[in-house]
Design an enzyme around this catalytic site. Structure first.
Site, PDB file in Angstrom:
ATOM      1  N   GLU A  87      -0.670   5.254  -5.533  1.00  0.00           N
ATOM      2  CA  GLU A  87      -0.085   3.934  -5.252  1.00  0.00           C
ATOM      3  C   GLU A  87       1.290   4.070  -4.591  1.00  0.00           C
ATOM      4  OE1 GLU A  87      -1.855   1.349  -5.303  1.00  0.00           O
ATOM      5  OE2 GLU A  87      -3.535   2.148  -6.440  1.00  0.00           O
TER       6      GLU A  87
ATOM      7  N   HIS B   1       4.358   3.846   2.629  1.00  0.00           N
ATOM      8  CA  HIS B   1       3.846   3.348   3.917  1.00  0.00           C
ATOM      9  C   HIS B   1       4.499   1.984   4.202  1.00  0.00           C
ATOM     10  CE1 HIS B   1      -0.044   2.795   6.545  1.00  0.00           C
ATOM     11  NE2 HIS B   1       1.036   2.955   7.274  1.00  0.00           N
TER      12      HIS B   1
END
Length: 691
Positions: free
Chosen positions: A475, A481
């Site tokens: 996660e 990102h």
């Protein structure tokens, strides 16, 4: 935090080291000096309107007013880069409410908040549908796309964003005549409703008259009067009969759910054909790494071919284990696979999670992530004091993500612990996308990471099993990102990219989580401080390869099934007959009469025609790991290349170009397959060490 653009690395007074913040979870947060935390009531995520559920109405109205003004501006602006900027602002004004509401409607402990957020999602959804069929708005974008001189002067990201907005219009049938356009809108609404109904149906338990089951196994299921409620597959139960009963009852066909699925698949196909695609899969794969169903078919067929001998061996091992434990009934059935692969893993490698947990306190794991990001990317995580009303549960922690020279990059809210009414799933939510604002400042991204960690005893740290630790790293890959996909446009920020690329950064983090050099930096026994022995990490990694071919073959089967369902219509056979045929051909374990596993396949909703994405993302992550990080997982130059080539673009660049930039070559379908299959090979050194 600080005022943006202050530069340098002055740490804010409201920040503290990330590990301390999590291992001190049970202690109440200390207010800041002067009691600043208690003063001034903000709202959720610092949005002033959201200090109460009614605030959603206010936030919505504000967004709608803003969007009306932007629509007028878009329609009156001559074609140019400003057109794309206005469209992105329009998207941002609606997403800022819708994305936040998407999270609140599933995770807020207060029902009134959840209900208000649900309502906001519906209303904004309706507005988006309307805008996607607004001919005048579309014309302003079409004028830009048709103007070759202006288009050639735009940078690639702006061009791609303009094309993505156009794609949204075309999916809604904007280019059709009025009658067909109305049909497209109706189909979109119908599909949305069917998705919600089907999703609910995938979780509904089945009931059976208790007298049908032998008395000695009834206690495994919840009794309701004369009935027993079967709510899942009981895949870990050692009793073969319990697993068999659960499988046959839970997966028993249901006419209503079957009708919903058939209607959903047919409606998706009608919509795709109406707007000009051969099949729904062709439409869904537009803009992905795979690009078209043909590539997906090749990838899955070649992978299946490469796996078949290994899968056979895995099934033989499981069959021998079943014969040993249950000599009367040794035929391997679908309900045996998850159980016996687990038994084999445990028998061959002593990997009882209880042995590992003491080394993985949550604080230590967070420090491990902090240290890894700092070495690879020059990024640190700090826990930041929250204001009153900003968080929805007192155990939520807010992290500031700070770069050594670029300053504050964004915020991650960590909602890590179980609580009543909280969904049991690990996921990443974008609450606010990053974008370059009109005034030249950058709108900082805000995300939530949601896990379901057990609440520890008071005063003791939270201890994670190896699986939980890997999920945390996974996660966090999504979160990074989001933080580093610092695009000019919110529409393509962070994880707003092709589905088959979106899992690459998160799966890559799993490779780091399974590398001894990385784990050795943070895994310490919470009482003694002793490091986790190397052979324990090796055993854990090798245990994951036990029956891994059969596990992957099962994923290939699901992906093939998904492709057929979303391929050419009308389907040649019923969805159940297709399931039976595909299961026997691709998976290899027999179909069980009167069952309909596809009616529990909830991924058909969010991953329609894209279930293959997980396998393809894993292939890319595996190639990136082996080529760029396996030699040295802390290589800063590689970390910077990874940021520059893969994370920085969000969805603003074609995914295959990002992969090429990182690997410095264009991988073929065969390369993807080889990467996945080579991951199944046992590591010889560990094998010798453990023998």
């Amino acid at each position: 935090g600080r005022a943006a653009g202050q530069g340098g690395r002055a740490v804010s007074t409201s920040w503290c080291p990330v590990g301390t913040a999590f291992d001190a979870k049970q202690q109440q947060q200390q207010p800041l000096r002067g009691g600043a935390a208690g003063r001034g009531t903000g709202g959720l995520f610092g949005v002033p309107e959201l200090s109460c559920p009614e605030g959603f109405q206010e936030a919505q109205e504000k967004a709608l007013q803003e969007s009306e003004q932007l629509v007028q501006r878009a329609c009156s602006t001559p074609p140019g880069p400003e057109t794309v900027m206005i469209f992105d602002q329009l998207s941002d004004s609606l997403c800022r409410v819708a994305d936040l509401a998407d999270f609140v409607k599933v995770a807020h402990p207060d029902f009134a908040f959840r209900e208000a957020a649900e309502e906001a999602c519906r209303n904004i959804g309706t507005v988006v549908e309307k805008l996607n069929t607004d001919v005048e708005l579309c014309q302003s974008l079409r004028r830009l796309l048709a103007d070759e001189t202006v288009m050639s002067s735009l940078d690639p990201e702006t061009r791609r964003v303009a094309e993505l907005f156009m794609f949204d219009f075309e999916i809604s049938g904007i280019h059709l005549d009025e009658e067909k356009r109305k049909k497209a809108v109706d189909l979109n609404v119908r599909i949305l409703d069917l998705c919600n109904e089907f999703l609910i149906g995938t979780h509904i338990p089945n009931k059976i008259d208790k007298h049908v089951l032998p008395e000695h196994i009834r206690y495994n299921f919840t009794a309701e009067g004369n009935y027993l409620r079967v709510a899942g597959l009981h895949a870990d139960c050692p009793d073969d009969l319990v697993r068999e009963a659960a499988y046959k009852i839970f997966l028993h066909s249901n006419a209503q759910q079957l009708a919903r699925l058939e209607d959903l698949l047919a409606s998706r196909n009608s919509l795709a054909q109406l707007v000009g695609y051969d099949t729904f899969a062709h439409r869904a794969l537009q803009g992905t790494m795979a690009k078209n169903p043909e590539t997906v078919r090749q990838f899955l067929e070649k992978l299946s071919e490469q796996l078949s001998k290994r899968t056979q061996k895995d099934f033989e091992m499981m069959t021998r284990m079943k014969m040993k434990l249950n000599p009367h009934n040794s035929m391997l059935m679908p309900w045996d696979h998850p159980y016996y692969s687990g038994v084999l893993r445990a028998e061959r490698y002593n990997i009882d999670p209880g042995l590992y947990c003491p080394f993985f306190s949550l604080g230590a794991c967070m420090e491990g992530l902090n240290s890894l990001f700092s070495q690879l990317l020059g990024i640190s995580l700090y826990a930041e004091q929250t204001k009153r009303g900003e968080i929805w549960s007192e155990d939520v922690r807010k992290l500031a993500v700070v770069h050594e020279t670029e300053d504050l990059l964004g915020y991650i809210y960590c909602d890590f612990f179980q609580r009543p009414d909280k969904p049991h799933q690990d996921c990443h939510f974008t609450v606010r996308g990053g974008r370059l604002k009109e005034n030249g400042e950058y709108q900082l991204p805000v995300v939530v990471l949601m896990l379901s960690l057990p609440n520890s005893a008071r005063g003791a740290p939270t201890l994670l099993s190896p699986g939980m630790m890997e999920n945390l790293f996974h996660e966090m890959g999504h979160a990074m990102h989001s933080m580093l996909g610092r695009t000019r446009y919110q529409h393509v920020t962070g994880t707003r990219c092709a589905t088959d690329f979106a899992e690459v950064p998160s799966i890559l983090m799993e490779y780091f989580a399974n590398d001894y050099r990385v784990v050795n930096q943070f895994a310490r026994h919470y009482k003694t401080g002793q490091p986790l022995p190397k052979n324990m990490v090796s055993r854990l990694c090798e245990s994951k390869k036990v029956c891994a071919a059969a596990d992957m073959q099962l994923q290939v089967f699901y992906a093939v099934l998904d492709q057929i369902y979303h391929g050419k219509h009308p389907l040649k056979k019923s969805t159940t007959e297709i399931l039976k045929e595909t299961q026997e051909k691709v998976y290899g374990l027999p179909y069980v009469p009167n069952t309909a596993w596809q009616l529990r396949f909830s991924h058909l909703v969010g991953y329609g025609a894209k279930y293959y994405s997980y396998l393809m993302s894993r292939a890319v992550a595996s190639m990136v790991w082996k080529q760029c990080f396996a030699q040295n997982p802390f290589d800063r130059a590689m970390g910077e290349r990874y940021r520059r080539e893969m994370l920085a673009h969000g969805g603003g660049k074609e995914p295959m170009l990002m992969v090429q930039g990182m690997l410095q070559k264009s991988p073929s379908v065969e390369d993807f397959v080889d990467a996945l299959v080579s991951d199944l090979d046992h590591d010889f050194e560990t094998f010798i060490m453990d023998s």
